[in-house]
Structure formats: structure tokens, C-alpha cells
Design a protein around this motif. Structure first.
Motif, PDB file in Angstrom:
ATOM      1  N   LEU A 127      84.118  56.667  65.715  1.00  0.00           N
ATOM      2  CA  LEU A 127      84.307  57.820  64.836  1.00  0.00           C
ATOM      3  C   LEU A 127      84.519  57.277  63.429  1.00  0.00           C
ATOM      4  O   LEU A 127      85.426  56.469  63.198  1.00  0.00           O
ATOM      5  CB  LEU A 127      85.495  58.652  65.300  1.00  0.00           C
ATOM      6  CG  LEU A 127      85.250  59.346  66.640  1.00  0.00           C
ATOM      7  CD1 LEU A 127      86.528  59.600  67.379  1.00  0.00           C
ATOM      8  CD2 LEU A 127      84.477  60.617  66.420  1.00  0.00           C
ATOM      9  N   VAL A 128      83.676  57.668  62.499  1.00  0.00           N
ATOM     10  CA  VAL A 128      83.730  57.127  61.137  1.00  0.00           C
ATOM     11  C   VAL A 128      84.247  58.140  60.116  1.00  0.00           C
ATOM     12  O   VAL A 128      84.478  57.780  58.976  1.00  0.00           O
ATOM     13  CB  VAL A 128      82.351  56.573  60.696  1.00  0.00           C
ATOM     14  CG1 VAL A 128      81.980  55.346  61.501  1.00  0.00           C
ATOM     15  CG2 VAL A 128      81.272  57.639  60.801  1.00  0.00           C
ATOM     16  N   GLU A 129      84.403  59.385  60.535  1.00  0.00           N
ATOM     17  CA  GLU A 129      84.935  60.418  59.647  1.00  0.00           C
ATOM     18  C   GLU A 129      85.816  61.358  60.453  1.00  0.00           C
ATOM     19  O   GLU A 129      85.832  61.318  61.682  1.00  0.00           O
ATOM     20  CB  GLU A 129      83.793  61.222  58.995  1.00  0.00           C
ATOM     21  CG  GLU A 129      83.008  60.436  57.978  1.00  0.00           C
ATOM     22  CD  GLU A 129      81.953  61.286  57.292  1.00  0.00           C
ATOM     23  OE1 GLU A 129      82.269  62.437  56.937  1.00  0.00           O
ATOM     24  OE2 GLU A 129      80.843  60.792  57.118  1.00  0.00           O
ATOM     25  N   ALA A 133      89.026  59.223  62.639  1.00  0.00           N
ATOM     26  CA  ALA A 133      88.236  58.109  62.099  1.00  0.00           C
ATOM     27  C   ALA A 133      88.864  56.770  62.470  1.00  0.00           C
ATOM     28  O   ALA A 133      90.083  56.609  62.441  1.00  0.00           O
ATOM     29  CB  ALA A 133      88.123  58.234  60.581  1.00  0.00           C
ATOM     30  N   TRP A 167      79.851  62.411  62.290  1.00  0.00           N
ATOM     31  CA  TRP A 167      81.094  61.657  62.303  1.00  0.00           C
ATOM     32  C   TRP A 167      81.028  60.422  63.175  1.00  0.00           C
ATOM     33  O   TRP A 167      81.999  59.654  63.219  1.00  0.00           O
ATOM     34  CB  TRP A 167      82.247  62.514  62.783  1.00  0.00           C
ATOM     35  CG  TRP A 167      82.672  63.586  61.822  1.00  0.00           C
ATOM     36  CD1 TRP A 167      82.080  63.929  60.642  1.00  0.00           C
ATOM     37  CD2 TRP A 167      83.776  64.472  61.971  1.00  0.00           C
ATOM     38  NE1 TRP A 167      82.745  64.959  60.046  1.00  0.00           N
ATOM     39  CE2 TRP A 167      83.798  65.324  60.839  1.00  0.00           C
ATOM     40  CE3 TRP A 167      84.749  64.634  62.945  1.00  0.00           C
ATOM     41  CZ2 TRP A 167      84.747  66.308  60.658  1.00  0.00           C
ATOM     42  CZ3 TRP A 167      85.708  65.618  62.766  1.00  0.00           C
ATOM     43  CH2 TRP A 167      85.708  66.444  61.637  1.00  0.00           C
TER      44      TRP A 167
END
Length: 172
Positions: A127-129, A133, A167
Motif C-alpha cells: 500500500l503506497v497511499e 500506506a 493505492w
């Protein structure tokens, strides 16, 4: 006058990322040219976007009757390196291969479509956002056009969490 021969497809090797330049210049010279393209999904600036790329990087195809027309000019065409050769002879691409390529194109756009899913069930994603995150999860399934379901371990058990497709990215 030269005798009539048979038109055949030949592969042309191009300079890196110069396929469209070679296509344009070969068309100007009167060659029948085919540059297959594919629409793919790519992650750019934090979003999954549609992008168009060349199906065979560094290669395009020309159709020519070599008894009526010389292919020598291909070598000096901007963007092109020359014909693909084996044992000094230009490699002929069978008509059946070219027909199969063209049949698999989308009729409306003239492009090939990448039908592969972005992720398969069981793929590790990060999960990058969003509020989660930095956490890693297991991709479960696509949930509509813009959302996905991931399995996220919280409090000792796997929980299904629905998040925006933008995301997530493949875990390293």
C-alpha cells in the motif's frame, strides 16, 4: 522491365525508441508498413493509466516485392537500422503470422489490448497511499473498475480491506 514477384513481409530492426520515426519515413518512401501497438496499464505518478506502446520494441514490418523494388534504402532510413537477416538473407515473416497479428487487433482502435490482470490473487502488494500506506498485503480480487480487495493482517488475522487500485503496487 523486371518480372513480377511476390510481395512478402520483412522485419525491420529500428534504433531504440525510434519505431514511429522509422514508420513515418518508410511510409514516405512508399513502403507498406505495419507497426503493431498495444494498450497497457502502467503506474505513473501514483496512478494506473492506459499507455500505448510498441508490441515488438525495436521492430516494425514492411511488405515489399523485392523483384520490383530494392530494400537497400531501408538501411539509410531515419530510425531504422536495416532488415533482419539470417545468413545474409532478409528474414521473411510468413503471411500467416502477420494475418494472425492483425486479427488480434481491436477493430475500432487498431491496437492490441493487454488483457492480463494487473495483479493475480495471492500476489504480494504494498500500500503506497492512504491511511495504511507502507503496509504489505495479499491481493485478493478486483472490486469494480477502480477498487481492489486486499488481505491485510491486522490484530493477528487476515482482514479483507477494499482500497483504491491506485493505492497499491507490486511488493519488492
Amino acid at each position: 522491365m523486371k518480372k513480377a514477384g511476390i510481395e512478402r513481409w520483412f522485419a525491420v530492426c529500428c534504433k531504440p525508441r525510434q519505431e514511429t520515426v522509422a514508420e513515418e519515413n518508410l511510409l514516405r518512401q512508399g513502403f507498406q508498413v505495419y507497426l503493431p501497438r498495444i494498450r497497457i496499464r502502467q503506474r505513473r505518478r501514483g496512478q494506473w493509466l492506459d499507455a500505448v506502446e510498441v508490441l515488438f520494441p525495436r521492430y516494425i514490418f514492411i511488405r515489399v516485392d523485392t523483384l520490383k523494388r530494392s530494400t537497400a534504402t531501408v538501411r539509410s532510413t531515419r530510425g531504422a537500422v536495416g532488415l533482419v537477416r539470417f545468413g545474409g538473407q532478409p528474414a521473411v515473416v510468413p503471411d500467416a503470422v502477420m494475418d494472425a497479428l492483425r486479427e488480434r487487433e481491436d477493430a475500432a482502435s487498431g491496437m492490441h489490448e493487454d488483457k492480463r490482470p494487473l495483479f493475480d490473487a495471492g500476489d504480494m502488494v504494498k500500500l503506497v497511499e492512504g491511511p495504511l500506506a507502507g503496509m504489505e498485503a495479499i491481493f485478493a480480487e478486483q472490486d469494480g473498475d477502480k477498487r481492489v480487495i486486499v488481505l491485510l493482517e491486522l490484530l493477528g488475522k487476515a482482514n479483507k480491506v477494499t482500497v483504491s487500485r491506485d493505492w497499491i503496487e507490486r511488493a519488492a
